[in-house]
Design a protein around this motif. Structure first.
Motif, PDB file in Angstrom:
ATOM      1  N   ILE A  13      64.104  56.715   6.365  1.00 11.14           N
ATOM      2  CA  ILE A  13      64.565  57.838   7.340  1.00 11.14           C
ATOM      3  C   ILE A  13      65.542  57.393   8.393  1.00 11.14           C
ATOM      4  O   ILE A  13      65.405  56.026   8.821  1.00 11.14           O
ATOM      5  CB  ILE A  13      63.240  58.508   7.810  1.00 11.14           C
ATOM      6  CG1 ILE A  13      62.522  57.785   8.755  1.00 11.14           C
ATOM      7  CG2 ILE A  13      62.631  59.354   7.004  1.00 11.14           C
ATOM      8  CD1 ILE A  13      61.290  58.445   9.426  1.00 11.14           C
ATOM      9  N   HIS A  14      66.313  58.092   9.070  1.00  6.18           N
ATOM     10  CA  HIS A  14      67.116  57.987  10.105  1.00  6.18           C
ATOM     11  C   HIS A  14      67.153  58.807  11.241  1.00  6.18           C
ATOM     12  O   HIS A  14      67.990  59.852  11.435  1.00  6.18           O
ATOM     13  CB  HIS A  14      68.591  57.574   9.693  1.00  6.18           C
ATOM     14  CG  HIS A  14      69.114  56.601   8.762  1.00  6.18           C
ATOM     15  ND1 HIS A  14      68.667  56.495   7.271  1.00  6.18           N
ATOM     16  CD2 HIS A  14      69.551  55.373   8.783  1.00  6.18           C
ATOM     17  CE1 HIS A  14      68.944  55.460   6.788  1.00  6.18           C
ATOM     18  NE2 HIS A  14      69.468  54.712   7.653  1.00  6.18           N
ATOM     19  N   PRO A  15      65.945  59.011  11.930  1.00  5.40           N
ATOM     20  CA  PRO A  15      65.542  60.163  12.761  1.00  5.40           C
ATOM     21  C   PRO A  15      66.386  59.840  14.038  1.00  5.40           C
ATOM     22  O   PRO A  15      66.436  58.614  14.459  1.00  5.40           O
ATOM     23  CB  PRO A  15      63.928  60.222  12.879  1.00  5.40           C
ATOM     24  CG  PRO A  15      63.637  58.569  12.677  1.00  5.40           C
ATOM     25  CD  PRO A  15      64.621  58.214  11.619  1.00  5.40           C
ATOM     26  N   LYS A  16      66.542  60.823  14.975  1.00  2.00           N
ATOM     27  CA  LYS A  16      67.074  60.773  16.308  1.00  2.00           C
ATOM     28  C   LYS A  16      65.827  60.460  17.266  1.00  2.00           C
ATOM     29  O   LYS A  16      66.080  59.576  17.866  1.00  2.00           O
ATOM     30  CB  LYS A  16      67.581  62.253  16.563  1.00  2.00           C
ATOM     31  CG  LYS A  16      68.837  62.587  15.904  1.00  2.00           C
ATOM     32  CD  LYS A  16      69.252  63.887  16.515  1.00  2.00           C
ATOM     33  CE  LYS A  16      70.788  64.467  15.854  1.00  2.00           C
ATOM     34  NZ  LYS A  16      71.241  65.529  16.291  1.00  2.00           N
ATOM     35  N   ASN A  17      64.826  61.079  16.843  1.00  2.00           N
ATOM     36  CA  ASN A  17      63.604  60.801  17.688  1.00  2.00           C
ATOM     37  C   ASN A  17      62.337  59.833  17.095  1.00  2.00           C
ATOM     38  O   ASN A  17      62.576  59.664  15.960  1.00  2.00           O
ATOM     39  CB  ASN A  17      62.917  62.227  17.893  1.00  2.00           C
ATOM     40  CG  ASN A  17      63.890  63.045  18.848  1.00  2.00           C
ATOM     41  OD1 ASN A  17      64.386  62.808  19.721  1.00  2.00           O
ATOM     42  ND2 ASN A  17      64.031  64.367  17.957  1.00  2.00           N
ATOM     43  N   ASP A  18      61.653  59.381  17.978  1.00  2.06           N
ATOM     44  CA  ASP A  18      60.529  58.508  17.354  1.00  2.06           C
ATOM     45  C   ASP A  18      59.522  59.330  16.664  1.00  2.06           C
ATOM     46  O   ASP A  18      58.484  59.528  17.192  1.00  2.06           O
ATOM     47  CB  ASP A  18      59.921  57.525  18.334  1.00  2.06           C
ATOM     48  CG  ASP A  18      58.951  56.580  17.902  1.00  2.06           C
ATOM     49  OD1 ASP A  18      59.039  56.377  16.731  1.00  2.06           O
ATOM     50  OD2 ASP A  18      58.833  56.029  18.505  1.00  2.06           O
ATOM     51  N   VAL A  19      59.696  59.634  15.462  1.00  2.74           N
ATOM     52  CA  VAL A  19      58.688  60.487  14.687  1.00  2.74           C
ATOM     53  C   VAL A  19      57.731  59.836  13.830  1.00  2.74           C
ATOM     54  O   VAL A  19      56.790  60.698  13.457  1.00  2.74           O
ATOM     55  CB  VAL A  19      59.581  61.658  13.783  1.00  2.74           C
ATOM     56  CG1 VAL A  19      60.293  62.346  14.754  1.00  2.74           C
ATOM     57  CG2 VAL A  19      60.293  60.906  12.910  1.00  2.74           C
ATOM     58  N   LEU A  20      57.828  58.578  13.764  1.00  2.00           N
ATOM     59  CA  LEU A  20      56.999  57.740  12.768  1.00  2.00           C
ATOM     60  C   LEU A  20      55.520  58.120  13.107  1.00  2.00           C
ATOM     61  O   LEU A  20      54.658  57.982  12.270  1.00  2.00           O
ATOM     62  CB  LEU A  20      57.209  56.251  12.939  1.00  2.00           C
ATOM     63  CG  LEU A  20      58.264  55.727  12.081  1.00  2.00           C
ATOM     64  CD1 LEU A  20      58.384  54.248  12.505  1.00  2.00           C
ATOM     65  CD2 LEU A  20      58.248  56.188  10.765  1.00  2.00           C
TER      66      LEU A  20
END
Length: 269
Positions: free
Chosen positions: A157-164
């Motif tokens: 994934i390449h998310p904007k926020n730290d969603v891990l």
């Protein structure tokens, strides 16, 4: 003013909250920030906060006990949100979270603190939390696992926020008997989960990217079949790229197999 410089992470911000509260300088005389200022103020004192998981855990425990699980989750989401230079001009997220916690612990019902949207820092915290929640919610539907040659289920994934942290918790509950990895290519971090155990987040700076493209024979065949199905059901006269991009934003498409095509239109295996 005493300004606490925190690491831009949940643990970093919660450690800053702990140190700021313990300083007893007075809440009105304290500010938190996750970025080094371009210009230091002559009359402010800057205090660098060293991330401490023990202090962070104490803050987390207090928040959970006093505010409840829902409000605690929203504050964690706010701490995981990405800030750009424009949004920081209004209010730094660490400072907004700190002031929201201070307000919450002064209320009879601390769990309802995010209802106080008339307060600028609460409104800022709420906006940051929604940003992380919305992206994580989208990725629960858009994230695709693919089987590597070693049998591990892999998703990039390449998310904007730290969603891990939120994705790790979700998929660990739903895939407890699988070995899987969710790789955040934006931050070079990954969720790792082993069969029958919990998950953890690790740095992947030294990870060999070639390993992540070694798919199992079965995976390659399923990729081929899926792309063939995707192309066969398409109706040329009803193609609507604008609507497609609204329903599935381009920033998610780069990690979805049917959009990974070469210049000739073929699927990239």
């Amino acid at each position: 003013m005493y300004i606490f410089l925190c690491e831009d992470s949940i643990d970093g911000i919660f450690t800053g909250v702990y140190d700021a509260w313990a300083s007893r300088y007075g809440h009105a005389n304290i500010a938190l920030t996750t970025h080094t200022p371009d210009n230091y103020s002559l009359f402010d004192e800057y205090i660098t906060v060293s991330c401490d998981p023990v202090k962070s855990a104490k803050v987390a425990r207090t928040m959970y006990e006093r505010m409840g699980g829902e409000a605690y989750q929203e504050l964690c989401q706010a701490a995981s949100a990405r800030e750009d230079s424009t949004s920081r001009k209004h209010m730094d997220k660490a400072d907004a979270i700190y002031k929201t916690i201070v307000l919450a612990l002064s209320l009879p019902d601390a769990g309802k603190v995010l209802n106080y949207l008339g307060e600028p820092y609460v409104r800022r915290t709420f906006q940051l939390s929604r940003s992380t929640f919305n992206e994580a919610h989208h990725l629960l539907g858009f994230l695709r696992f693919q089987e590597l040659e070693n049998g591990i289920l892999f998703a990039q994934i390449h998310p904007k926020n730290d969603v891990l942290p939120f994705l790790g918790e979700h998929f660990s509950d739903r895939l407890p008997e699988e070995n899987f990895m969710i790789y955040d290519a934006t931050r070079s971090l990954a969720v790792l989960h082993t069969k029958g155990n919990g998950f953890f987040i690790t740095d992947t700076t030294d990870l060999n990217p070639e390993m992540l493209s070694r798919f199992s024979p079965g995976e390659l065949e399923y990729r081929r079949l899926w792309c063939a199905f995707f192309d066969s059901i398409a109706i040329e006269a009803r193609k609507n790229p604008k609507l497609q991009n609204q329903n599935l934003p381009k920033r998610f498409q780069r990690d979805i197999v049917e959009f990974q095509r070469d210049n000739s239109g073929g699927a990239l295996f």
